[in-house]
Scaffold this motif. Structure first.
Motif, short mmCIF file in Angstrom:
data_model
loop_
_atom_site.label_atom_id
_atom_site.label_comp_id
_atom_site.label_asym_id
_atom_site.label_seq_id
_atom_site.Cartn_x
_atom_site.Cartn_y
_atom_site.Cartn_z
N LYS A 140 22.15 -7.48 27.22
CA LYS A 140 23.56 -7.15 26.98
C LYS A 140 24.48 -7.95 27.91
CE LYS A 140 26.68 -3.20 27.46
NZ LYS A 140 26.75 -1.81 27.91
N ALA A 141 24.02 -8.16 29.15
CA ALA A 141 24.87 -8.82 30.15
C ALA A 141 24.68 -10.33 30.17
CB ALA A 141 24.58 -8.24 31.53
N SER A 142 23.89 -10.88 29.24
CA SER A 142 23.53 -12.30 29.32
C SER A 142 24.42 -13.22 28.49
CB SER A 142 22.06 -12.48 28.92
OG SER A 142 21.22 -11.78 29.81
N GLY A 143 25.45 -12.68 27.86
CA GLY A 143 26.37 -13.53 27.09
C GLY A 143 27.14 -14.45 28.03
N TYR A 144 27.32 -15.71 27.62
CA TYR A 144 28.00 -16.65 28.52
C TYR A 144 29.03 -17.50 27.79
CZ TYR A 144 24.37 -19.68 26.57
OH TYR A 144 23.54 -20.36 25.71
N GLY A 145 29.31 -17.20 26.52
CA GLY A 145 30.31 -17.97 25.79
C GLY A 145 30.64 -17.26 24.48
N ARG A 146 31.54 -17.84 23.70
CA ARG A 146 32.02 -17.17 22.49
C ARG A 146 31.11 -17.35 21.29
NH1 ARG A 146 36.20 -14.35 22.67
NH2 ARG A 146 35.89 -14.03 20.45
N ASP A 147 30.20 -18.35 21.35
CA ASP A 147 29.34 -18.58 20.20
C ASP A 147 28.28 -17.47 20.10
OD1 ASP A 147 28.59 -20.97 18.19
OD2 ASP A 147 26.78 -19.91 18.85
N PRO A 148 27.99 -17.00 18.87
CA PRO A 148 26.96 -15.96 18.73
C PRO A 148 25.61 -16.36 19.33
CG PRO A 148 28.19 -16.19 16.69
CD PRO A 148 28.65 -17.30 17.59
N LYS A 149 25.34 -17.67 19.42
CA LYS A 149 24.06 -18.11 20.00
C LYS A 149 24.11 -18.24 21.51
CE LYS A 149 22.19 -20.51 15.98
NZ LYS A 149 21.81 -21.81 15.43
N GLN A 150 25.27 -18.01 22.11
CA GLN A 150 25.37 -18.15 23.57
C GLN A 150 25.08 -16.83 24.28
OE1 GLN A 150 29.33 -20.11 23.63
NE2 GLN A 150 28.30 -21.74 24.75
N GLY A 151 23.88 -16.32 24.04
CA GLY A 151 23.41 -15.15 24.76
C GLY A 151 24.10 -13.86 24.38
N GLY A 152 23.58 -12.76 24.95
CA GLY A 152 24.17 -11.46 24.70
C GLY A 152 23.95 -10.99 23.27
N ARG A 153 24.84 -10.10 22.83
CA ARG A 153 24.73 -9.53 21.48
C ARG A 153 25.47 -10.44 20.49
NH1 ARG A 153 26.56 -3.49 23.42
NH2 ARG A 153 24.49 -2.65 23.82
N TYR A 154 24.73 -11.02 19.54
CA TYR A 154 25.36 -11.92 18.57
C TYR A 154 26.47 -11.22 17.80
CZ TYR A 154 23.36 -9.50 14.67
OH TYR A 154 23.10 -8.53 13.75
N TRP A 155 26.25 -9.93 17.49
CA TRP A 155 27.19 -9.24 16.60
C TRP A 155 28.51 -8.95 17.28
CZ3 TRP A 155 28.78 -4.51 18.29
CH2 TRP A 155 27.96 -3.83 19.20
N GLU A 156 28.53 -8.98 18.61
CA GLU A 156 29.80 -8.77 19.30
C GLU A 156 30.68 -10.02 19.21
OE1 GLU A 156 29.11 -5.41 22.71
OE2 GLU A 156 28.82 -7.49 23.31
N LYS A 157 30.09 -11.13 18.71
CA LYS A 157 30.84 -12.38 18.65
C LYS A 157 30.96 -12.89 17.22
CE LYS A 157 28.18 -13.99 22.07
NZ LYS A 157 27.68 -14.81 23.17
N LEU A 158 30.96 -11.96 16.27
CA LEU A 158 31.20 -12.35 14.88
C LEU A 158 32.58 -12.98 14.78
CD1 LEU A 158 29.96 -9.14 13.02
CD2 LEU A 158 28.88 -11.39 12.99
N ARG A 184 33.66 -9.49 28.93
CA ARG A 184 32.64 -10.16 28.12
C ARG A 184 33.29 -10.90 26.96
NH1 ARG A 184 29.77 -5.17 26.84
NH2 ARG A 184 28.59 -6.32 25.31
N PRO A 185 32.74 -12.08 26.62
CA PRO A 185 33.35 -12.88 25.54
C PRO A 185 33.01 -12.31 24.17
CG PRO A 185 31.37 -13.97 26.37
CD PRO A 185 31.55 -12.72 27.19
N ILE A 186 33.74 -11.27 23.74
CA ILE A 186 33.44 -10.67 22.45
C ILE A 186 34.67 -10.66 21.55
CG2 ILE A 186 31.69 -9.24 23.58
CD1 ILE A 186 33.44 -6.86 23.28
N THR A 187 34.42 -10.43 20.25
CA THR A 187 35.47 -10.47 19.23
C THR A 187 36.34 -9.22 19.33
OG1 THR A 187 34.04 -11.76 17.82
CG2 THR A 187 35.88 -10.63 16.75
N ARG A 188 37.64 -9.40 19.56
CA ARG A 188 38.51 -8.24 19.77
C ARG A 188 39.40 -7.95 18.56
NH1 ARG A 188 37.34 -6.23 24.48
NH2 ARG A 188 36.16 -7.69 25.76
#
Lengths: 142, 401
Positions: B123-141, A6-10
């Motif tokens: 949770k499984a709907s993220g499709y890119g690195r931007d916080p607005k690109q689906g999934g959990r925004y906070w996982e892409k801070l 998943r594309p998340i901050t590591r």
């Protein structure tokens, strides 16, 4: 998609302070907890900002805190969380009310999750994350 | 602290109505884009109102929305927009979109205003690195934090559920709120969801089920948290006068209010202020002052149920009970249809229907005013819809014509 893809901050999410906030981090790197203090009414404040919320004065200095206070509220993070913090799960996050009257979000080191209580006295310690960053943490003070 | 001058009541009063509602299916993952879902919901709302998308001349965007003005206009065949704005502050802005739309109509700046929210938030709907690109925004801070989140994210406080856990914990410290009271909220809303075919979570929940769900951030368990879902919701507002000629019974925006104070995330400043200065408390006072109504006049309420604990606090914020009495208020089916003290979130809310940033609570409030809810409150005349409390926030009252 597998969890590890998943594309998340590591990496570790780091403060990128403005000029307003830089003195705080510079003090922490020297092992000092400093807050802005209003030159007009004497009130301490945190986070750093140009104006005193009590009297609106724009004159201030960076004053040394005693680093002592009490836990005002807390949580135990059990996950999910960012990968940077997964290794230390479960961990506490606390809101410390310092004796100077400001609130500060941090972590109490070396305390088991079931020992954390509101009202517990704590004191500031300085925890290097790496060569360039020191975070203010707390330990029990009783 | 008188925030509404009785000599100058807001002109928003009874000026506009919600006349069309639309939504997509809700699910943990739909595998669809935000624009595609948004257009489905917007079309459904226009159809419901009996209006062409080309009639839209105003738009209120939610600031966390991926599908922006430019894309909406292109997708709707370029209606001649003459007024638009957005509202910030996450869940706190969820009701403000309707307040802003009604204000624009009352001021004559627009006739037909669209509000909408489309989310691939599973949770499984993220499709890119931007916080607005689906999934959990906070996982892409971002890994570099120039804003105020630099004061808590590096300490491991990374997301709203952890911040709300700390606010909820303080409420327990001050007032002794209990796990059982949290369960009372979760179970009441789950029972509502079971009667609502659109809801994602329709399996019965017992008190034991609630207590057995895993702790996420003390004192919040999994079943205290809103669900993570995909879906879109849209609504059309127009003037109350024009609403008389349209297809549906209008849900009139009786009054609305907004307030800004400390952001909930900034615990360091939130706790520096007394609780009666919280935004939700101030919005509540403005609603009652500007309407002449009181909490006792409300037939059904929709609180921003991101967490069970925050519904308990909202009951206090909006004056349905005294500070500290929200826990006892929800006991013994206090929020449950049909006989609760205050029937709330009859769609199942964000805890059990779907998490469309509160917009799905607003559409359910409209169904209550129309008389078409699957948990219909008898003779429903007044509905309260509130954005997230402890944020800068907004709220409004809907009434029947």
């Amino acid at each position: 998609m597998a969890d590890d893809a998943r594309p998340i901050t590591r990496g570790f999410p780091r403060p990128a302070p403005t000029r307003d906030a830089a003195p705080f981090y510079e003090a922490a790197a020297r092992g000092e907890l400093r807050f802005q203090r209003c030159s007009g009414c004497g009130a301490f404040r945190h986070y750093p900002r140009p104006t005193c919320p009590s009297c609106l004065s724009r004159e201030f200095s960076w004053e040394l805190s005693t680093g002592r206070g009490v836990i005002h509220t807390w949580t135990i993070v059990r996950g999910p969380t960012l990968p940077a913090f997964e290794a230390k799960l479960p961990y506490n996050v606390v809101d410390v009310l310092l004796d100077e009257g400001v609130h500060f979000v941090s972590e109490v080191l070396d305390v088991a999750p079931d020992e954390i209580r509101a009202g517990m006295r704590v004191r500031a310690v300085f925890e290097p994350v790496d060569e360039d960053l020191v975070l203010v943490k707390f330990r029990r003070d009783d | 602290m008188n925030e509404v001058d009785p000599a100058h009541l807001p002109r928003i009063r009874d000026a506009a109505a919600i006349v069309g509602i639309g939504q997509t299916p809700f699910a943990k993952s739909l595998g669809r884009s935000e624009p595609e879902m948004a257009v489905d919901a917007i079309w459904a709302a226009c159809e419901d109102a009996g209006l062409s998308p080309r009639a839209i001349d105003g738009l209120v965007r939610y600031d966390m929305e991926q599908f922006d003005e430019e894309q909406v206009l292109a997708a709707l065949g370029n209606p001649l927009l003459r007024w638009f704005c957005g509202t910030p502050f996450g869940g706190g802005g969820s009701a403000s979109v309707v307040v802003l739309a009604a204000a624009a109509i009352a001021a004559g700046m627009a006739d037909t205003v669209l509000v909408y929210r489309s989310r691939a938030r599973g949770k499984a709907s993220g499709y890119g690195r931007d916080p607005k690109q689906g999934g959990r925004y906070w996982e892409k801070l971002p890994e570099s934090l120039p804003g105020l989140n630099q004061w808590h994210v590096p300490q491991g406080l990374v997301s709203a559920f952890q911040e709300m856990a700390m606010i909820s914990m303080r409420h327990r410290i001050d007032h002794g709120t209990t796990d059982d009271q949290y369960a009372d909220v979760a179970i009441a809303f789950r029972e509502h969801a079971i009667r609502n075919p659109a809801a994602v979570m329709r399996t019965p929940m017992t008190r034991a089920d609630h207590h057995a769900s895993r702790m996420i951030a003390d004192p919040l368990r999994l079943f205290d948290c809103n669900i993570e879902t995909d879906g879109a919701v849209a609504m059309i507002l127009t003037s109350t006068e024009r609403a008389r000629d349209l297809r549906q019974p209008p849900a009139i925006v009786h009054t609305g209010a907004m307030a800004a104070g400390s952001h909930h995330i900034r615990l360091s400043t939130l706790f520096s202020r007394p609780r009666d200065e919280d935004s939700a408390v101030r919005v509540g006072r403005q609603l009652w002052q500007s309407s002449g109504l009181s909490p006792a006049d409300v037939d059904v309420a929709f609180f921003y149920d991101f967490f069970t604990s925050m519904v308990i606090i909202a009951l206090e914020d909006y004056g349905f009970c005294a500070r500290g009495e929200g826990g006892p208020f929800v006991e013994n089916g206090g929020l449950a249809w049909p006989d609760g003290r205050l029937v709330c979130n009859t769609n199942g809310g964000q805890l059990s229907e779907a998490f469309i940033h509160g917009f799905n609570n607003t559409t359910e409030a409209v169904r209550q005013i129309r008389g078409t809810s699957t948990s219909q409150v008898r003779d429903c005349e007044i509905a309260l819809v509130a954005g997230a409390n402890s944020d800068p926030t907004g709220a409004f009252l809907l009434r029947r014509a």
